[in-house]
Design a protein around this motif. Structure first.
Motif, PDB file in Angstrom:
ATOM      1  N   TYR A   8       0.745  -1.207  -0.593  1.00  0.00           N
ATOM      2  CA  TYR A   8       0.078  -0.109   0.257  1.00  0.00           C
ATOM      3  C   TYR A   8       0.269   0.971  -0.557  1.00  0.00           C
ATOM      4  N   LEU A   9       2.040   1.508   0.726  1.00  0.00           N
ATOM      5  CA  LEU A   9       2.518   2.494   0.599  1.00  0.00           C
ATOM      6  C   LEU A   9       3.569   2.620  -0.904  1.00  0.00           C
ATOM      7  N   TRP A  10       3.718   1.795  -1.479  1.00  0.00           N
ATOM      8  CA  TRP A  10       4.431   1.105  -2.782  1.00  0.00           C
ATOM      9  C   TRP A  10       3.373   2.340  -3.641  1.00  0.00           C
ATOM     10  N   TRP A  11       2.011   2.069  -3.501  1.00  0.00           N
ATOM     11  CA  TRP A  11       0.890   2.363  -4.759  1.00  0.00           C
ATOM     12  C   TRP A  11       0.689   3.782  -3.896  1.00  0.00           C
ATOM     13  N   ILE A  12       0.813   4.735  -2.383  1.00  0.00           N
ATOM     14  CA  ILE A  12       0.651   5.533  -2.635  1.00  0.00           C
ATOM     15  C   ILE A  12       1.351   6.824  -2.732  1.00  0.00           C
ATOM     16  N   ILE A  13       2.903   5.671  -2.676  1.00  0.00           N
ATOM     17  CA  ILE A  13       3.956   6.709  -3.518  1.00  0.00           C
ATOM     18  C   ILE A  13       3.523   6.438  -4.406  1.00  0.00           C
ATOM     19  N   ALA A  14       3.783   6.310  -5.561  1.00  0.00           N
ATOM     20  CA  ALA A  14       2.817   6.282  -7.016  1.00  0.00           C
ATOM     21  C   ALA A  14       1.727   6.269  -6.899  1.00  0.00           C
ATOM     22  N   LEU A  15       0.705   7.033  -6.804  1.00  0.00           N
ATOM     23  CA  LEU A  15      -0.262   8.082  -6.818  1.00  0.00           C
ATOM     24  C   LEU A  15      -0.070   9.724  -5.632  1.00  0.00           C
ATOM     25  N   ALA A  16       0.919   9.551  -5.721  1.00  0.00           N
ATOM     26  CA  ALA A  16       1.699  10.654  -5.282  1.00  0.00           C
ATOM     27  C   ALA A  16       2.433  11.697  -6.466  1.00  0.00           C
ATOM     28  N   LEU A  17       3.600  10.083  -7.064  1.00  0.00           N
ATOM     29  CA  LEU A  17       3.884  11.280  -8.177  1.00  0.00           C
ATOM     30  C   LEU A  17       3.011  11.290  -9.031  1.00  0.00           C
ATOM     31  N   ILE A  18       2.485  10.474  -9.519  1.00  0.00           N
ATOM     32  CA  ILE A  18       1.528  10.382 -10.445  1.00  0.00           C
ATOM     33  C   ILE A  18       0.126  11.639 -10.591  1.00  0.00           C
ATOM     34  N   ALA A  19       0.323  11.898  -8.612  1.00  0.00           N
ATOM     35  CA  ALA A  19      -0.327  13.080  -8.181  1.00  0.00           C
ATOM     36  C   ALA A  19       0.228  14.466  -8.864  1.00  0.00           C
ATOM     37  N   GLY A  20       1.519  13.915  -8.941  1.00  0.00           N
ATOM     38  CA  GLY A  20       2.618  15.709  -9.101  1.00  0.00           C
ATOM     39  C   GLY A  20       2.832  15.712 -10.723  1.00  0.00           C
ATOM     40  N   GLU A  21       2.573  14.398 -11.415  1.00  0.00           N
ATOM     41  CA  GLU A  21       2.523  14.778 -12.334  1.00  0.00           C
ATOM     42  C   GLU A  21       1.639  15.763 -13.297  1.00  0.00           C
ATOM     43  N   MET A  23      -0.057  18.205 -11.869  1.00  0.00           N
ATOM     44  CA  MET A  23      -0.256  19.292 -10.891  1.00  0.00           C
ATOM     45  C   MET A  23       1.120  19.944 -11.712  1.00  0.00           C
ATOM     46  N   LEU A  24       2.482  19.521 -11.612  1.00  0.00           N
ATOM     47  CA  LEU A  24       3.854  19.662 -12.565  1.00  0.00           C
ATOM     48  C   LEU A  24       3.527  18.811 -13.893  1.00  0.00           C
ATOM     49  N   PRO A  25       2.937  18.920 -15.224  1.00  0.00           N
ATOM     50  CA  PRO A  25       3.169  17.815 -16.275  1.00  0.00           C
ATOM     51  C   PRO A  25       4.431  17.549 -17.197  1.00  0.00           C
ATOM     52  N   GLY A  26       5.271  16.922 -16.872  1.00  0.00           N
ATOM     53  CA  GLY A  26       6.476  17.560 -17.691  1.00  0.00           C
ATOM     54  C   GLY A  26       7.040  15.601 -18.391  1.00  0.00           C
ATOM     55  N   TYR A  27       5.852  14.704 -18.101  1.00  0.00           N
ATOM     56  CA  TYR A  27       6.001  13.328 -18.167  1.00  0.00           C
ATOM     57  C   TYR A  27       7.801  12.320 -17.685  1.00  0.00           C
ATOM     58  N   PHE A  28       7.654  13.304 -16.793  1.00  0.00           N
ATOM     59  CA  PHE A  28       9.138  12.402 -15.557  1.00  0.00           C
ATOM     60  C   PHE A  28       7.909  11.849 -14.475  1.00  0.00           C
ATOM     61  N   MET A  29       7.269  12.554 -13.832  1.00  0.00           N
ATOM     62  CA  MET A  29       6.982  11.980 -12.315  1.00  0.00           C
ATOM     63  C   MET A  29       6.111  10.332 -12.679  1.00  0.00           C
ATOM     64  N   LEU A  30       4.962  10.318 -14.124  1.00  0.00           N
ATOM     65  CA  LEU A  30       3.946  10.345 -14.276  1.00  0.00           C
ATOM     66  C   LEU A  30       4.977   8.358 -14.362  1.00  0.00           C
ATOM     67  N   TRP A  31       6.531   8.078 -15.106  1.00  0.00           N
ATOM     68  CA  TRP A  31       6.895   7.024 -15.279  1.00  0.00           C
ATOM     69  C   TRP A  31       7.533   6.611 -14.128  1.00  0.00           C
ATOM     70  N   ILE A  32       7.756   7.100 -12.662  1.00  0.00           N
ATOM     71  CA  ILE A  32       8.707   7.065 -12.153  1.00  0.00           C
ATOM     72  C   ILE A  32       7.371   6.803 -10.946  1.00  0.00           C
ATOM     73  N   GLY A  33       6.503   7.173 -10.895  1.00  0.00           N
ATOM     74  CA  GLY A  33       4.799   6.146 -10.655  1.00  0.00           C
ATOM     75  C   GLY A  33       4.532   5.609 -10.908  1.00  0.00           C
ATOM     76  N   ALA A  68      12.005   3.651 -21.615  1.00  0.00           N
ATOM     77  CA  ALA A  68      11.026   2.396 -22.459  1.00  0.00           C
ATOM     78  C   ALA A  68      10.232   4.303 -23.240  1.00  0.00           C
ATOM     79  N   TYR A  69       9.646   5.573 -21.984  1.00  0.00           N
ATOM     80  CA  TYR A  69       8.872   6.298 -22.135  1.00  0.00           C
ATOM     81  C   TYR A  69       9.846   6.978 -23.614  1.00  0.00           C
ATOM     82  N   TRP A  70      11.155   6.625 -22.926  1.00  0.00           N
ATOM     83  CA  TRP A  70      11.998   7.780 -23.856  1.00  0.00           C
ATOM     84  C   TRP A  70      12.094   7.102 -25.392  1.00  0.00           C
ATOM     85  N   LYS A  71      12.378   5.995 -25.690  1.00  0.00           N
ATOM     86  CA  LYS A  71      12.477   4.840 -26.908  1.00  0.00           C
ATOM     87  C   LYS A  71      11.737   4.904 -27.073  1.00  0.00           C
ATOM     88  N   LEU A  72      10.014   4.324 -26.454  1.00  0.00           N
ATOM     89  CA  LEU A  72       8.803   3.943 -27.385  1.00  0.00           C
ATOM     90  C   LEU A  72       7.789   4.890 -27.519  1.00  0.00           C
TER      91      LEU A  72
END
Length: 150
Positions: A8-21, A23-33, A68-72
């Motif tokens: 659950y902690l990992w999924w909360i971190i994922a949601l926080a990173l995707i929410a950050g994406e 708020m501040l779009p740039g395609y970086f935090m999405l993939w870390i999320g 994967a984002y960068w190449k595909l």
């Protein structure tokens, strides 16, 4: 972490990173999320994974998802025609269009009526009322050539 399952902690971190994406779009935090969400799945499947191994796997997943984002994904986004390539470059939208001079072209400069306005034009000397075709754009000046009206 006895009160909450580690996945659950990992999924909360994922949601926080995707929410950050969002708020501040740039395609970086999405993939870390996405990598954090994948870690949530791995920890759900293998709950006895140690914290060091989790950190290493998360790093691998993060690099893999960004790669994967960068190449595909990114090349497909860059190649996709949007149809708006000239959206904010109105002069380029006029290439191939024909207009009538509202001021003669003298020494390479004149004006043509475009819609309800006038645009600067450059080209060969032509008299008032001559028809011209736009062949290019230099900043806000349309490069024109004479059109034979038959």
């Amino acid at each position: 972490m006895s009160d909450i399952a580690l996945h659950y902690l990992w999924w909360i971190i994922a949601l926080a990173l995707i929410a950050g994406e969002v708020m501040l779009p740039g395609y970086f935090m999405l993939w870390i999320g996405i990598a954090a969400a994948a870690m949530g799945i791995v920890v759900f499947a293998v709950p006895d994974l140690g914290p060091l191994l989790q950190a290493v796997l998360f790093t691998v997943f993060a690099f893999a998802s960004c790669f994967a984002y960068w190449k595909l994904v990114r090349p497909r986004i860059d190649r996709t025609p949007s149809g708006n390539e000239r959206l904010n470059r109105r002069g380029e939208q006029m290439i191939g269009q024909r207009y009538v001079l509202c001021e003669p072209i003298v020494q390479g400069r004149g004006k043509a009526r475009v819609g309800d306005g006038m645009w600067l034009v450059s080209g060969p000397d032509l008299p008032l009322g001559a028809s011209v075709e736009v062949i290019g754009v230099d900043g806000t000046t349309l490069r024109v050539k004479a059109v034979d009206v038959a």
